[in-house]
Design an enzyme around this catalytic site. Structure first.
Site, PDB file in Angstrom:
ATOM      1  N   SER A  84      12.592   4.336  -4.816  1.00 23.75           N
ATOM      2  CA  SER A  84      11.130   4.205  -4.726  1.00 23.75           C
ATOM      3  C   SER A  84      10.453   3.988  -6.074  1.00 23.75           C
ATOM      4  CB  SER A  84      10.545   5.457  -4.060  1.00 23.75           C
ATOM      5  OG  SER A  84      10.929   6.624  -4.775  1.00 23.75           O
TER       6      SER A  84
ATOM      7  N   ASN B 247      10.467  17.706  -3.280  1.00 24.31           N
ATOM      8  CA  ASN B 247       9.571  17.773  -2.118  1.00 24.31           C
ATOM      9  C   ASN B 247       8.199  18.335  -2.486  1.00 24.31           C
ATOM     10  OD1 ASN B 247      11.876  16.911  -0.912  1.00 24.31           O
ATOM     11  ND2 ASN B 247      12.191  18.723   0.366  1.00 24.31           N
TER      12      ASN B 247
ATOM     13  N   THR C 135     -31.128  -7.348  17.419  1.00 22.48           N
ATOM     14  CA  THR C 135     -30.184  -6.628  18.282  1.00 22.48           C
ATOM     15  C   THR C 135     -29.477  -7.714  19.077  1.00 22.48           C
ATOM     16  OG1 THR C 135     -31.740  -6.394  20.111  1.00 22.48           O
ATOM     17  CG2 THR C 135     -31.690  -4.586  18.519  1.00 22.48           C
ATOM     18  N   HIS C 136     -28.250  -7.488  19.421  1.00 26.00           N
ATOM     19  CA  HIS C 136     -27.440  -8.501  20.122  1.00 26.00           C
ATOM     20  C   HIS C 136     -27.453  -9.843  19.388  1.00 26.00           C
ATOM     21  CE1 HIS C 136     -27.691  -5.797  23.676  1.00 26.00           C
ATOM     22  NE2 HIS C 136     -28.944  -5.657  23.281  1.00 26.00           N
TER      23      HIS C 136
ATOM     24  N   SER D 204     -15.521 -25.899  -1.534  1.00 27.10           N
ATOM     25  CA  SER D 204     -14.478 -26.540  -0.747  1.00 27.10           C
ATOM     26  C   SER D 204     -13.827 -27.627  -1.594  1.00 27.10           C
ATOM     27  CB  SER D 204     -15.092 -27.148   0.512  1.00 27.10           C
ATOM     28  OG  SER D 204     -14.274 -28.192   1.002  1.00 27.10           O
TER      29      SER D 204
ATOM     30  N   LYS E   4     -20.260 -27.905   0.121  1.00 20.71           N
ATOM     31  CA  LYS E   4     -20.050 -26.540   0.618  1.00 20.71           C
ATOM     32  C   LYS E   4     -19.997 -25.484  -0.486  1.00 20.71           C
ATOM     33  CE  LYS E   4     -17.775 -25.951   4.392  1.00 20.71           C
ATOM     34  NZ  LYS E   4     -18.070 -25.009   5.454  1.00 20.71           N
TER      35      LYS E   4
ATOM     36  N   ASN F  66     -19.119 -21.620   0.113  1.00 22.21           N
ATOM     37  CA  ASN F  66     -18.755 -20.754   1.247  1.00 22.21           C
ATOM     38  C   ASN F  66     -18.836 -19.260   0.905  1.00 22.21           C
ATOM     39  OD1 ASN F  66     -18.147 -23.012   2.859  1.00 22.21           O
ATOM     40  ND2 ASN F  66     -16.116 -23.155   1.940  1.00 22.21           N
TER      41      ASN F  66
ATOM     42  N   GLU G  29     -16.266 -12.945   3.406  1.00 22.90           N
ATOM     43  CA  GLU G  29     -15.218 -13.120   4.418  1.00 22.90           C
ATOM     44  C   GLU G  29     -13.964 -12.333   4.055  1.00 22.90           C
ATOM     45  OE1 GLU G  29     -16.312 -17.571   6.085  1.00 22.90           O
ATOM     46  OE2 GLU G  29     -15.230 -17.372   4.210  1.00 22.90           O
TER      47      GLU G  29
ATOM     48  N   TYR H  48       9.536  18.564   5.103  1.00 26.92           N
ATOM     49  CA  TYR H  48       9.762  17.260   4.471  1.00 26.92           C
ATOM     50  C   TYR H  48      10.838  16.450   5.172  1.00 26.92           C
ATOM     51  CZ  TYR H  48      10.592  13.574   1.152  1.00 26.92           C
ATOM     52  OH  TYR H  48      10.732  12.334   0.595  1.00 26.92           O
TER      53      TYR H  48
ATOM     54  N   GLN I  21       8.359   9.149   2.291  1.00 21.36           N
ATOM     55  CA  GLN I  21       8.316   8.229   1.140  1.00 21.36           C
ATOM     56  C   GLN I  21       7.522   6.966   1.493  1.00 21.36           C
ATOM     57  OE1 GLN I  21      11.742   7.922  -1.519  1.00 21.36           O
ATOM     58  NE2 GLN I  21      11.898   5.784  -0.907  1.00 21.36           N
TER      59      GLN I  21
ATOM     60  N   LYS J  36       3.614   5.916   0.513  1.00 16.46           N
ATOM     61  CA  LYS J  36       3.067   5.524  -0.783  1.00 16.46           C
ATOM     62  C   LYS J  36       2.529   4.110  -0.894  1.00 16.46           C
ATOM     63  CE  LYS J  36       5.596   9.049  -2.903  1.00 16.46           C
ATOM     64  NZ  LYS J  36       6.076   9.358  -1.509  1.00 16.46           N
TER      65      LYS J  36
HETATM   66  N1  ARG Z   1      10.732   9.791  -3.255  1.00 18.70           N
HETATM   67  C1  ARG Z   1      10.480  10.822  -2.318  1.00 18.70           C
HETATM   68  C2  ARG Z   1       9.154  10.633  -1.638  1.00 18.70           C
HETATM   69  O1  ARG Z   1       8.439   9.831  -2.051  1.00 18.70           O
HETATM   70  C3  ARG Z   1      10.428  12.151  -2.991  1.00 18.70           C
HETATM   71  C4  ARG Z   1      11.737  12.693  -3.217  1.00 18.70           C
HETATM   72  C5  ARG Z   1      12.159  13.636  -2.188  1.00 18.70           C
HETATM   73  N2  ARG Z   1      13.465  13.206  -1.848  1.00 18.70           N
HETATM   74  C6  ARG Z   1      14.346  13.973  -1.253  1.00 18.70           C
HETATM   75  N3  ARG Z   1      15.492  13.442  -1.038  1.00 18.70           N
HETATM   76  N4  ARG Z   1      14.075  15.164  -0.858  1.00 18.70           N
HETATM   77  O2  ARG Z   1       8.841  11.319  -0.689  1.00 18.70           O
END
Ligand code: ARG
Length: 480
Positions: A35, A123, A168-169, A290, A296, A298, A303, A330, A335, A338
């Site tokens: 990660s 964790n 409205t509408h 454009s 144009k 735009n 948008e 956990y 993971q 993220k």
């Molecule tokens: N990279 C993990 C996460 O983003 C955190 C590490 C925990 N990994 C583990 N094997 N207990 O959640």
């Protein structure tokens, strides 16, 4: 590009684990499990957490003063050199930011680094890092939202008595002023700021000390850790603390709603600036042309704000799907919280900033707006109100009478203000030219003189109240 070395003493293949396994993970597993490519964003938070932890370990004598000092120095240097470290690191080669920090520290301060993970797990560490990240993010977003509200208020002030059709509408309904629409946006964004505080407070709880799941095996002072890391509270249950991502989900749902607000504003402005409406002009710097059609310009920015809303909603849905089947505590699935979080964070910040700029440059074509009141029927309710007010006609009857007058106008291509007296008399003895003459845009606006109404006086008082609220900052609001 620096990656882990397979020869790193005590860190088999640059990993924080490995004693139990006879063989390293398969190559294909790396791209799935690693990660660091994205959690490197958490480096600064991770370093702070490690520094606080080193101090906590020193206090319970797991580290001697000398050892703790050595570790602090190493971490402080990494903090100073964070940018260079990230630039030089081979992002694909490291398992995660926590591994990167510990192994890099080991390279700098030697084996004392191996003492730092006592009583701490990735964790509780990642949960802490992520909360710090979200808190910072929310603080920045609150600043951006204040900027947006300030821009809306400035525009609203400039247009507190600029007539504008209220829809409205998507049909012209009643008269309003452009500032009243802008204050409607302020009301929505203020709710987002209110809710941001709730999200912030929910996030402001320290999981560190929860260990892997049952709590740290060392009696560290968690309150002290919280103070040092700027958290208001500490988690009450370690099982919950390592697996709780409600603060991430809360952010996504919050962000999605904020984006929905921006998207609806975008939709308004796209429609009002259309060739057909031409009520509003978008600033050129916030439009694009454009490649083919020379005429144009735009509304691409509006948008794209509308389009990015889909992306942020998608991330919120992903967060819910991610969590719904997870057992307590956990699991590695977490993971996956993220990338979506980081993406929404960037998207929302960009959109709010761009939208603030666009709002500043919006112009209204007042002449055109006034023209709509002459040719359209936005004052029909006011005519019915006048029948109630001046002739004592029950509203339902007044509604019917005015409906007949409008019907006649539509059939005969006349304007409401010009209907001849004999036609009125034919429709009802209660409606006459005098009543029609009394009908005016300015008086229709002024008559809506109650809290929340469109009268310029009321719009100005909305603006004043919002200005007072704007001066409240997030920090002051954290106290429960
Ligand atoms: N990279 C993990 C996460 O983003 C955190 C590490 C925990 N990994 C583990 N094997 N207990 O959640």
């Amino acid at each position: 590009m620096a990656g882990p070395k397979s020869s790193e003493p005590g860190y088999a293949g640059g990993r924080l684990w490995g004693g139990v396994a006879d063989r390293p993970p398969a190559e294909a597993v790396k791209s799935l499990t690693y990660s660091f490519a994205f959690d490197a964003v958490l480096l600064a938070c991770d370093l702070s957490v490690n520094r606080a932890w080193a101090e906590a370990l020193r206090r319970v004598r797991v580290l001697t003063d000398r050892e703790a000092k050595r570790i602090q120095r190493g971490l402080a240097r990494m903090e100073r050199e964070a940018d260079a470290l990230l630039r030089q690191a081979d992002r694909a080669a490291w398992e995660d930011v926590h591994t990167f920090v510990e192994v890099t520290l080991h390279r700098r301060v030697g084996d004392v680094a191996k003492k730092l993970h006592a009583g701490k797990s990735r964790n509780d560490q990642v949960a802490t890092d992520l909360r710090m990240y979200v808190k910072e993010l929310l603080t920045r977003l609150d600043g951006l939202l204040r900027g947006l509200i300030a821009a809306l208020l400035e525009k609203a002030e400039a247009h507190a008595q600029t007539p504008f059709p209220a829809y409205t509408h998507m049909r012209q309904a009643q008269p309003t002023v452009f500032g009243h629409y802008l204050m409607a946006y302020v009301a929505a964004v203020e709710r987002d700021r209110e809710d941001l505080r709730v999200r912030y407070n929910e996030t402001d709880v320290l999981p560190l000390g929860s260990g892997a799941v049952s709590g740290s095996g060392f009696p560290v002072d968690r309150r002290l850790l919280a103070r040092r890391l700027g958290f208001r509270g500490i988690s009450a249950n370690s099982i919950d603390a390592v697996g709780d991502r409600d603060f991430v989900l809360g952010f996504h749902l919050w962000a999605a709603r904020l984006m929905i607000h921006l998207s609806r504003m975008a939709e308004d402005l796209i429609v009002w600036s259309s060739d057909e409406a031409r009520l509003v002009r978008l600033p050129q710097e916030f439009c694009t042309g454009s490649s083919l059609m020379p005429q144009k310009l735009n509304p691409d920015v509006a948008e794209l704000v509308r389009g990015k809303t889909a992306r942020v909603i998608g991330h919120a849905v992903q967060a819910m799907a991610l969590l719904k089947g997870l057992p307590s505590s956990y699991d590695r699935d977490l993971q996956e919280d993220k990338e979506a979080l980081f993406d929404s964070a960037r998207t929302v910040q960009d959109c709010v900033a761009v939208w603030t700029g666009l709002v500043r440059g919006v112009e209204v074509d007042e002449k055109r707006a006034r023209g709509f009141f002459q040719s359209g029927f936005s004052l029909a309710t006011d005519l019915a109100d006048a029948l109630v007010r001046e002739r004592g006609v029950p509203f339902r009857e007044a509604h019917h009478i005015v409906g007949r007058v409008v019907r006649w106008c539509l059939d005969n291509h006349w304007r409401l203000g010009d209907v001849p007296a004999d036609v009125l008399a034919d429709i009802s003895p209660q409606v006459d030219s005098k009543l029609l003459k009394g009908l005016g845009l300015e008086s229709a606006l002024a008559s809506r003189d109650l809290t929340g109404g469109t009268a310029p006086k009321q719009v100005r008082s909305q603006i004043r109240a919002a200005r007072r609220r704007l001066s409240r900052v997030l920090r002051g609001a954290q106290v429960p």
